[in-house]
Design an enzyme around this catalytic site. Structure first.
Site, PDB file in Angstrom:
ATOM      1  CG  PHE A  86      -1.915  -1.063   1.265  1.00 50.94           C
ATOM      2  CD1 PHE A  86      -3.075  -0.976   0.510  1.00 50.94           C
ATOM      3  CD2 PHE A  86      -1.713  -2.196   2.031  1.00 50.94           C
ATOM      4  CE1 PHE A  86      -4.013  -1.987   0.522  1.00 50.94           C
ATOM      5  CE2 PHE A  86      -2.646  -3.205   2.059  1.00 50.94           C
ATOM      6  CZ  PHE A  86      -3.794  -3.102   1.307  1.00 50.94           C
ATOM      7  CB  SER A  87       0.999   4.271   0.284  1.00 53.59           C
ATOM      8  OG  SER A  87      -0.396   4.449   0.369  1.00 53.59           O
TER       9      SER A  87
END
Length: 92
Positions: free
Chosen positions: A75-76
């Site tokens: 994520f990210s």
């Protein structure tokens, strides 16, 4: 370096790392020994060539050994790198 690399008496680290990237290997070994990362992998390419390809520990849900092809969810992961890349290209 190739083959199993001892991160410590507790965690085995596997893979390869160009000697120039010994600080990356050392930091990864510290990460594996921390309680924050039961298992992980890192791969770094320089000029189209892999210079670091390391993995170790175990999967936190299954307990299975972490391998070079253990699947994870990110994520990210690119948020920090994207602005740096654009500024290097003069696009910012």
């Amino acid at each position: 370096m190739t083959g199993p690399i001892s991160a410590s008496a507790m965690t085995a680290m596997h893979g390869t790392a160009d000697p120039t990237f010994a600080p990356v290997r050392a930091a990864f070994a510290r990460l594996l020994d921390s309680v924050d990362a039961p298992g992980a992998s890192v791969c770094v390419y320089q000029h189209g060539r892999p210079v670091v390809d390391l993995w170790g520990g175990h999967h936190p849900l299954t307990g299975a050994p972490w391998t070079d092809d253990t699947v994870t969810v990110l994520f990210s992961a690119t948020k920090a790198a994207t602005p740096r890349c654009f500024s290097a290209w003069g696009a910012c």
